[in-house]
Design an enzyme around this catalytic site. Structure first.
Site, PDB file in Angstrom:
ATOM      1  N   GLU A  98      43.920 -55.938 -43.753  1.00  0.00           N
ATOM      2  CA  GLU A  98      44.256 -56.945 -42.735  1.00  0.00           C
ATOM      3  C   GLU A  98      44.806 -56.287 -41.477  1.00  0.00           C
ATOM      4  OE1 GLU A  98      43.592 -60.494 -42.929  1.00  0.00           O
ATOM      5  OE2 GLU A  98      42.377 -59.221 -44.194  1.00  0.00           O
ATOM      6  N   HIS A 131      38.643 -59.927 -35.431  1.00  0.00           N
ATOM      7  CA  HIS A 131      39.208 -59.603 -36.743  1.00  0.00           C
ATOM      8  C   HIS A 131      38.085 -59.427 -37.784  1.00  0.00           C
ATOM      9  CE1 HIS A 131      42.337 -59.841 -39.947  1.00  0.00           C
ATOM     10  NE2 HIS A 131      41.319 -60.347 -40.634  1.00  0.00           N
ATOM     11  N   GLU A 132      37.162 -60.362 -37.781  1.00  0.00           N
ATOM     12  CA  GLU A 132      36.068 -60.296 -38.765  1.00  0.00           C
ATOM     13  C   GLU A 132      35.180 -59.084 -38.513  1.00  0.00           C
ATOM     14  OE1 GLU A 132      35.702 -62.062 -41.488  1.00  0.00           O
ATOM     15  OE2 GLU A 132      37.500 -63.185 -41.055  1.00  0.00           O
ATOM     16  N   HIS A 135      36.752 -56.056 -40.024  1.00  0.00           N
ATOM     17  CA  HIS A 135      36.500 -55.849 -41.459  1.00  0.00           C
ATOM     18  C   HIS A 135      35.147 -55.169 -41.681  1.00  0.00           C
ATOM     19  CE1 HIS A 135      39.948 -57.649 -43.333  1.00  0.00           C
ATOM     20  NE2 HIS A 135      39.764 -58.841 -42.792  1.00  0.00           N
TER      21      HIS A 135
HETATM   22 ZN    ZN Z   1      41.046 -60.431 -42.637  1.00  0.00          ZN
END
Ligand code: ZN
Length: 250
Positions: free
Chosen positions: A192, A133-134, A137
């Protein structure tokens, strides 16, 4: 008066009026330098982004209690990440911050930091979801965009202080401000979803258990009532996101 006019031509420098003493010390050379910084910040190259991110990571590490080699968190981290030292060309580096805080973040240079509070509540695969997830981003440019915004603001502050820093090297005060703006600000729902989708692909590519994306978000959702998770405050709406992830796993 001329100098003050020069200050006011710099976008966003509205705080000058409240700091007359500082404004008096201001010199025109600094104003031009800062304006250039602000213009540059809008068009950062990937190399610039990595350079600033590395400085921010070093700064952040200096403020933290880092799990030393041999510490149980550090050992777990090594086991967890030994097969994940790069992703799609991004070289990764990891550390654990020893704090009860439930959080994690990535920087554009491949820096990933886990807070031990997050490690306490998540399985290895759930932590891998957080890594994916990171990285998402970073890969989608969310981190870069924030850095551009923060740098533009930081360049403005530099004009107020008229500090002379070496080109490309940020002062500690700027780095502290940048870390807050880049790591501590809330992501949008759209960001997100993009980061979650990246995480799902990351898990698939590496043959990790994709259900961990769902269970990690469910755990965060259960926490959301009681608060206590900083990751949650910067990465919102875990329940809706868990539902989305569940559909992708099914
Ligand atoms: Zn996030």
């Amino acid at each position: 008066m001329k100098r003050r006019d020069a200050i006011l031509t710099i976008p966003g420098l509205l705080i000058v009026g409240t700091y007359p003493a500082v404004a008096q010390k201001f010199d025109l050379g600094g104003a031009i330098g800062a304006a250039t910084d602000a213009a540059k910040a809008a068009t950062l190259s990937d190399a610039d982004v990595r350079n600033y991110a590395a400085q921010m990571a070093t700064y952040s590490d200096r403020q933290a209690r880092i799990a030393p080699a041999g510490d149980k968190y550090a050992q777990r981290l090594v086991a967890l990440t030994s097969s994940c030292q790069e992703d799609q060309g991004l070289r990764l580096n990891y550390k654990v911050y020893l704090t009860k805080e439930v959080n994690a973040f990535a920087m554009a240079d491949g820096t990933i930091r886990f807070y031990s509070g997050l490690m306490d509540m998540m399985s290895d695969d759930e932590l891998r979801y957080v890594i994916g997830h990171e990285i998402g981003h970073v890969k989608h440019g969310h981190t870069k965009k924030r850095m551009q915004t923060a740098l533009a603001a930081s360049a403005t502050q530099k004009a107020v202080a008229a500090s002379s820093t070496r080109a490309g090297v940020l002062a500690d005060s700027q780095l502290g401000d940048m870390v807050v703006k880049v790591v501590r600000a809330q992501h949008s729902q759209g960001n997100e979803r993009e980061a979650d989708d990246y995480a799902m692909q990351f898990m698939s590519r590496r043959k990790y258990d994709r259900k961990a994306c769902v269970t990690a978000l469910e755990k965060l959702d259960r926490m959301s009532g009681g608060g206590g998770s900083n990751w949650l405050s910067t990465h919102p709406s875990p329940r809706e996101r868990a539902d989305r992830m569940r559909k992708q796993v099914a």
